[in-house]
Design an enzyme around this catalytic site. Structure first.
Site, mmCIF file in Angstrom:
data_model
loop_
_atom_site.group_PDB
_atom_site.id
_atom_site.type_symbol
_atom_site.label_atom_id
_atom_site.label_comp_id
_atom_site.label_asym_id
_atom_site.label_seq_id
_atom_site.Cartn_x
_atom_site.Cartn_y
_atom_site.Cartn_z
ATOM 1 N N LYS A 78 5.614 -6.036 0.315
ATOM 2 C CA LYS A 78 4.444 -5.404 0.034
ATOM 3 C C LYS A 78 4.481 -4.993 -1.342
ATOM 4 O O LYS A 78 5.554 -4.585 -1.860
ATOM 5 C CB LYS A 78 4.069 -4.264 1.188
ATOM 6 C CG LYS A 78 2.771 -3.725 0.730
ATOM 7 C CD LYS A 78 2.141 -2.771 1.403
ATOM 8 C CE LYS A 78 0.757 -2.093 1.374
ATOM 9 N NZ LYS A 78 0.599 -1.088 2.407
ATOM 10 N N SER A 153 -4.047 -1.973 4.804
ATOM 11 C CA SER A 153 -3.632 -2.251 3.594
ATOM 12 C C SER A 153 -2.495 -3.404 3.095
ATOM 13 O O SER A 153 -2.414 -4.073 2.261
ATOM 14 C CB SER A 153 -3.480 -1.328 2.267
ATOM 15 O OG SER A 153 -2.019 -0.654 2.762
ATOM 16 N N SER A 177 -1.863 1.076 7.844
ATOM 17 C CA SER A 177 -1.814 -0.199 7.012
ATOM 18 C C SER A 177 -0.699 -1.342 7.632
ATOM 19 O O SER A 177 -0.823 -2.321 7.036
ATOM 20 C CB SER A 177 -1.682 0.308 5.684
ATOM 21 O OG SER A 177 -2.549 0.655 5.137
#
Ligand code: GLN
Length: 475
Positions: A78, A153, A177
Site C-alpha cells: 500500500k 482504503s 480499510s
C-alpha cells in the site's frame, strides 16, 4: 506456465524449493499479468523496475539453502507504507514526489525474508475513504466488475491480489480499510490486534486505530504473513509481544461463536448480504460450532464514535503537512497564505473535510461535548466486548453491509460512504483483531460479486481467527 490462479504462498514456497519454477519466472508471470490488467484496473500506482533484480537475489538465497517462507513471494505494498528510496505518496498530491528515507518495520520484515516487492498499491488519499475514489490518481476498479469500486482504503492492495497481480499484499486498517476491500474483492484480510504489528513507517491516519495487516487469497497465507510482521518493535512504543495476552488452548473443543442479533436486525443491510450471512451461520452449525446470541449494548454508537475520534486524530496527524518541512509547497501572498495554498492544492476534499471536522470536535467548548464523550463511549464498547468474550470466543458479522457498489454512486454523499464502515470500525475502537473471509457471491447485472463475513476475537487471539477461518474455508 505457472498456474497463478490457484497459487498460494504455501504452494509457491514448496514449488520454489523443489525447483518447479524460479522466483524470476514467478515474478515475470506476475509482471505480465499486471501489464495486461493494470491499465484498466489501476491497482498499482507504480510497478518497481527492479522487481526482477529482487527476484534474482531471492533465487540466489533459495539456491544457497537459506530460504524463508516468504523468500521470492511477490507482494503489492500500500502506498502509505514507507520503503527507503522509493516514493510513498499516500495517493495524495501532497506527497506526489515524496521519497521515503527509511523503511516501515512491517515491510522491512518481508524484505529480510527475501520477499519481492512488485510495486505500490493505490488507496484513498491518506487512507481516508472506503472506495479508492478519494485517490488523487484515479479509482481502482473491482476486478469482478469494472463498473464497481474495489473498496477502500486499501482497494489497490485487494484488487492487486484479486486480479492475480500479486500473491499477497500489505494494507492498513483504521476503520476497515483492509477488511472492506477484501470483502468487495473476494480476498482474505486481517486487521491485527492493536499493537501487534509495528506502525513505524506507516503514514499515520488515526494513531490509536491504525494497524498494518495482510491481504491474501487464503486464511493460511494471512497467518503466514502475520507471523512474519508481528511482534515488538523499538520504533513503535505501542507494540506488544506475543506473550502479552494469555492464550488458553481449545483442547479439541471448537471456539464458541457469538452473533449480535439485535445489531444485525436494525435494517440498512443489503438483503443478499443478510441471506449470505445466515447461510454462513448455518455452515458453522453444520461444522459443529456452537452458535450463541450475544448483546453488545453500545455497538449502535460505534460509527458515531469513530467519526468523532478518527477525524480528531486525523487533524492532529495531518498538521505536519504544512508545505514547509516536506511535501508539496506552493507560494501564497505571504507566509501564512503559503500554508493555506499548499494545503488547499495538496490535499483532496475528503481529507480537508476530516481535518475541519477533527479541529472542530477538539476545539474549546466542543471538546467535552464531542471528543470526550466519544472517548467515554469507546470505553463502554471495550466493556461490551470484554463481557461478550466471557461467553463466546469469536463474534460473527458480515464484513460490509453491501457488495461492491458502483463507481460514483456514493461520492456525493459522505454519510452513505461512512455507513459502509458500520461493521468494521468497532474492532479498531476496541483494539481487537478481526478477519474478513470470503463467504460466497451474489449476482448483480450478470456479474458475480464477492461477499464476506467478519470474524472478531479477543485481544491477541489471532490464532482463534485463523482456526475458525480455515474451518469455514475448508483449508
Ligand atoms: N472507510 C473508513 C474511513 O473512511 C476506514 C478507513 C481506513 O480504515 N483507513 O475512515
Amino acid at each position: 506456465m505457472i498456474d497463478i490462479k490457484n497459487l498460494t504462498i504455501k504452494k509457491a514456497h514448496e514449488s520454489l524449493l523443489k525447483g518447479d519454477f524460479t522466483v524470476r519466472e514467478l515474478t515475470e508471470t506476475y509482471l505480465a499479468e499486471i501489464q495486461k490488467k493494470n491499465p484498466e484496473i489501476n491497482a498499482y500506482l507504480e510497478v518497481y523496475t527492479d522487481a526482477l533484480e529482487q527476484a534474482d537475489e531471492a533465487d540466489k538465497r533459495i539456491k544457497a539453502g537459506k530460504a524463508d517462507i516468504l523468500t521470492g513471494i511477490p507482494f503489492a505494498i500500500k502506498d502509505n507504507l514507507l520503503i527507503k528510496g522509493r516514493i510513498a505518496s499516500a495517493s495524495s498530491k501532497m506527497l506526489e514526489k515524496y521519497c521515503a528515507t527509511y523503511t516501515a518495520t512491517a515491510v522491512q520484515r518481508l524484505v529480510e525474508q527475501g520477499a519481492v516487492l512488485l510495486g505500490r498499491a493505490n488507496m484513498d488519499e491518506f487512507a481516508m475513504g472506503g472506495s479508492t475514489e478519494n485517490s488523487a490518481y484515479g479509482v481502482t476498479k473491482n476486478p469482478h466488475d469494472m463498473s464497481r469500486v474495489s473498496g477502500g482504503s486499501s482497494g489497490g492492495s485487494a484488487a492487486a491480489v484479486a486480479m492475480d497481480g500479486a500473491l499477497a499484499a500489505l494494507g492498513t486498517d483504521t476503520g476497515g480499510s483492509i477488511r472492506q476491500p477484501s470483502s468487495f474483492c473476494g480476498t482474505v484480510g486481517l486487521k491485527p490486534t492493536y499493537g501487534s504489528v509495528s506502525r513505524y513507517g506507516a503514514i499515520a491516519m488515526g494513531s490509536s486505530l491504525d494497524q498494518i495487516g495482510p491481504i491474501t487469497k487464503t486464511v493460511e497465507d494471512a497467518e503466514i504473513i502475520f507471523n512474519v510482521i508481528k511482534g515488538a518493535d523499538g520504533f513503535d512504543s505501542t507494540t506488544i509481544s506475543d506473550t502479552t495476552f494469555a492464550k488458553e488452548p481449545y483442547k479439541g473443543k471448537k471456539p464458541v461463536i457469538g452473533i449480535p442479533t439485535a445489531f444485525l436486525n436494525q435494517g440498512g443491510i443489503d438483503e443478499a448480504v443478510l441471506a449470505n450471512f445466515n447461510e454462513s451461520v448455518e455452515k458453522f452449525k453444520n461444522l459443529g460450532f456452537e452458535v450463541k446470541e450475544i448483546s453488545l449494548p453500545n455497538i449502535g454508537y460505534s460509527l458515531a464514535v469513530y467519526y468523532v475520534l478518527m477525524p480528531a486524530e486525523v487533524s492532529a496527524n495531518m498538521a505536519r503537512f504544512d508545505g514547509v518541512k516536506y511535501g508539496l509547497h506552493k507560494d501564497g501572498v505571504n507566509m501564512v497564505d503559503d500554508y493555506f495554498v499548499s494545503r488547499r492544492e495538496g490535499l483532496g476534499r475528503e481529507v480537508r473535510r476530516r481535518i475541519m471536522l477533527g479541529t472542530y470536535v477538539l476545539s474549546t467548548g466542543y471538546y467535552d461535548a464531542y471528543y470526550n464523550k466519544a472517548n467515554i463511549v469507546r470505553n463502554l464498547l471495550r466493556e461490551d466486548f470484554k463481557k461478550a468474550f466471557e461467553t463466546v470466543d469469536v463474534i460473527l458479522t458480515p464484513t460490509a453491509p453491501t457488495p461492491a457498489f458502483k463507481i460514483g454512486s456514493k461520492t456525493e454523499d459522505p454519510i452513505q460512504m461512512y455507513l459502509e464502515d458500520i461493521f468494521t470500525v468497532t474492532a479498531n475502537l476496541v483494539g481487537v483483531p478481526a478477519l474478513a473471509v470470503p463467504s460466497g457471491f451474489v449476482e448483480r447485472e450478470g456479474k458475480q460479486l464477492p461477499l464476506g463475513i467478519q470474524i472478531t476475537a479477543a485481544h491477541g487471539r489471532e490464532d482463534t481467527l485463523f482456526m475458525v477461518g480455515k474451518e469455514f474455508r475448508s483449508e
